[in-house]
Enzyme design. Structure first.
Site, PDB file in Angstrom:
ATOM      1  CE  LYS A 148     -11.246  74.057  -1.265  1.00 32.91           C
ATOM      2  NZ  LYS A 148     -10.760  75.382  -1.593  1.00 32.91           N
ATOM      3  CB  SER A 178     -11.170  71.575   2.116  1.00 34.60           C
ATOM      4  OG  SER A 178     -11.931  70.704   2.300  1.00 34.60           O
ATOM      5  CE1 TYR A 201     -12.281  70.611  -2.805  1.00 36.94           C
ATOM      6  CE2 TYR A 201     -12.405  69.468  -1.432  1.00 36.94           C
ATOM      7  CZ  TYR A 201     -12.550  70.302  -1.325  1.00 36.94           C
ATOM      8  OH  TYR A 201     -13.198  71.629  -1.431  1.00 36.94           O
TER       9      TYR A 201
HETATM   10  P1  NAD Z   1     -20.914  75.495  -5.250  1.00 37.43           P
HETATM   11  O1  NAD Z   1     -20.452  74.119  -5.729  1.00 37.43           O
HETATM   12  O2  NAD Z   1     -22.721  75.102  -3.963  1.00 37.43           O
HETATM   13  O3  NAD Z   1     -20.658  76.501  -4.867  1.00 37.43           O
HETATM   14  C1  NAD Z   1     -19.547  77.489  -5.531  1.00 37.43           C
HETATM   15  C2  NAD Z   1     -19.447  78.753  -6.806  1.00 37.43           C
HETATM   16  O4  NAD Z   1     -18.253  78.525  -6.821  1.00 37.43           O
HETATM   17  C3  NAD Z   1     -20.315  77.799  -7.846  1.00 37.43           C
HETATM   18  O5  NAD Z   1     -21.705  78.976  -7.904  1.00 37.43           O
HETATM   19  C4  NAD Z   1     -19.798  77.791  -8.989  1.00 37.43           C
HETATM   20  O6  NAD Z   1     -19.757  78.660 -10.168  1.00 37.43           O
HETATM   21  C5  NAD Z   1     -18.739  78.689  -8.519  1.00 37.43           C
HETATM   22  N1  NAD Z   1     -16.937  78.482  -9.332  1.00 37.43           N
HETATM   23  C6  NAD Z   1     -16.818  77.295  -9.923  1.00 37.43           C
HETATM   24  N2  NAD Z   1     -15.659  77.433 -10.029  1.00 37.43           N
HETATM   25  C7  NAD Z   1     -15.776  78.834 -10.801  1.00 37.43           C
HETATM   26  C8  NAD Z   1     -14.871  79.910 -11.359  1.00 37.43           C
HETATM   27  N3  NAD Z   1     -13.538  78.836 -12.252  1.00 37.43           N
HETATM   28  N4  NAD Z   1     -15.166  81.057 -11.439  1.00 37.43           N
HETATM   29  C9  NAD Z   1     -15.989  81.302 -10.626  1.00 37.43           C
HETATM   30  N5  NAD Z   1     -17.032  80.741 -10.401  1.00 37.43           N
HETATM   31  C10 NAD Z   1     -16.309  79.523  -9.871  1.00 37.43           C
HETATM   32  O7  NAD Z   1     -19.951  74.894  -3.782  1.00 37.43           O
HETATM   33  P2  NAD Z   1     -19.863  74.869  -2.169  1.00 37.43           P
HETATM   34  O8  NAD Z   1     -19.716  73.678  -1.350  1.00 37.43           O
HETATM   35  O9  NAD Z   1     -19.659  76.387  -1.614  1.00 37.43           O
HETATM   36  O10 NAD Z   1     -18.397  75.298  -2.231  1.00 37.43           O
HETATM   37  C11 NAD Z   1     -17.773  76.331  -1.966  1.00 37.43           C
HETATM   38  C12 NAD Z   1     -16.133  76.732  -1.224  1.00 37.43           C
HETATM   39  O11 NAD Z   1     -15.880  75.877  -0.306  1.00 37.43           O
HETATM   40  C13 NAD Z   1     -15.436  75.546  -2.683  1.00 37.43           C
HETATM   41  O12 NAD Z   1     -13.941  76.046  -2.537  1.00 37.43           O
HETATM   42  C14 NAD Z   1     -15.513  74.056  -1.509  1.00 37.43           C
HETATM   43  O13 NAD Z   1     -14.047  73.453  -2.182  1.00 37.43           O
HETATM   44  C15 NAD Z   1     -15.125  74.773  -0.265  1.00 37.43           C
HETATM   45  N6  NAD Z   1     -15.914  73.428   0.205  1.00 37.43           N
HETATM   46  C16 NAD Z   1     -16.872  72.737   0.443  1.00 37.43           C
HETATM   47  C17 NAD Z   1     -17.063  71.863   1.222  1.00 37.43           C
HETATM   48  C18 NAD Z   1     -18.961  71.037   1.224  1.00 37.43           C
HETATM   49  O14 NAD Z   1     -18.751  69.666   1.831  1.00 37.43           O
HETATM   50  N7  NAD Z   1     -20.130  72.248   0.860  1.00 37.43           N
HETATM   51  C19 NAD Z   1     -16.529  71.916   2.254  1.00 37.43           C
HETATM   52  C20 NAD Z   1     -14.969  72.060   2.305  1.00 37.43           C
HETATM   53  C21 NAD Z   1     -14.595  72.947   1.439  1.00 37.43           C
END
Ligand code: NAD
Length: 252
Positions: free
Chosen positions: A166, A147, A162
């Site tokens: 990351k 991230s 968080y």
């Molecule tokens: P999201 O919540 O839409 O999707 C995350 C998915 O991970 C969900 O389907 C959830 O059920 C699954 N999940 C969560 N914990 C789990 C576990 N213990 N075991 C298996 N599955 C699990 O979120 P997203 O935005 O798509 O996030 C995906 C990744 O991107 C994450 O690592 C998040 O930290 C990272 N990220 C997201 C953003 C953002 O702005 N959305 C920014 C930086 C990083």
């Protein structure tokens, strides 16, 4: 070879954790469009199954596996299932993650541990499981989701666990790349900025957009190019790298 052919993933076997929705689901779509068979791994089985069925329309094999990536036994069973169905794994997108937005004074030890267990230990477990298969066959590409919060401290919301998780993912990525390069296993990370997914629904976003040089929040589709690039031979000399996909947020 034509450069566009080097992005193809025909016949490759991939898994995507957190693949039921958001960034993971769109990454899985892109990997399937490039030709890979896809295992969708998620702790929520119903949307994982739905995503797998939707992605099967692109003509490659798909599989949905329910697993909590922070549980060692779940990760072991997940690998048994993938190997029995696909025979091997060539691409691992270790992406599942959560965020708890709380000031440090308000965050409990349980909340801290939950974030670290899923975001950092979860990536260690699934990267290690895939890496052991890849090291043995001396080929593979591992991609971890970091991230921009692993590089800078975003505000106004605070989330020390968080951000720490990351930053850990980005450094774990470099550590694995250094260890496994000799085995022809590449390990890279992608660091999204603010992306429109379930993870960011609860937070007020207006101040974010003002600070993004491209003046918008990202879409999960904005990550697809980086995922296919890192998964494919197009990135054959890239390992230990982190690709920021943040609309320029970290430029300030
Ligand atoms: P999201 O919540 O839409 O999707 C995350 C998915 O991970 C969900 O389907 C959830 O059920 C699954 N999940 C969560 N914990 C789990 C576990 N213990 N075991 C298996 N599955 C699990 O979120 P997203 O935005 O798509 O996030 C995906 C990744 O991107 C994450 O690592 C998040 O930290 C990272 N990220 C997201 C953003 C953002 O702005 N959305 C920014 C930086 C990083």
């Amino acid at each position: 070879m034509n450069i566009f052919d080097r992005f193809r993933l025909d016949g490759k076997k991939a898994f995507v954790t957190g693949g039921a929705r958001g960034i993971g689901k769109y990454a899985a779509i892109a990997l399937a469009q490039a030709g890979a068979d896809i295992a969708i791994i998620d702790r929520d089985m119903e949307p994982a199954q739905a995503a797998a069925e939707e992605i099967a329309a692109f003509g490659t094999r798909t599989l949905a596996v329910g697993a909590d990536v922070s549980e060692y036994s779940d990760v072991q069973s997940m690998m048994v299932k993938i190997l029995s169905e696909f025979g091997t794994v060539d691409i691992a997108f270790n992406n599942a993650g959560i965020c708890i937005n709380k000031n440090t004074q308000e965050m409990s030890l349980e909340e801290w541990k939950k974030v670290i267990d899923i975001n950092l230990t979860g990536i260690y477990l699934t990267a290690k499981a895939a890496g052991m298969v890849m090291v043995a066959k001396k080929a593979g590409s591992i991609i971890n989701t970091g991230s921009m919060a692993g590089h800078i401290i975003p505000e106004p919301q605070y989330h020390c666990a968080y951000s720490a998780s990351k930053a850990g993912v980005i450094h774990l990525t470099k550590s694995l790349a250094a260890e496994w390069g000799i085995h022809n296993v590449r390990v890279n990370s992608i660091s999204p900025g603010y992306i429109d997914t379930g993870l960011t629904q609860a937070v007020q976003r207006r101040s974010w957009i003002e600070r993004v040089p491209l003046k918008r929040i990202g879409k999960p589709e904005d990550l697809q190019g980086a995922v296919v690039y890192l998964a494919s031979d197009a990135s054959s000399f890239t390992t230990g790298s982190d690709i920021l996909v943040d609309g320029g947020f970290c430029c300030w």
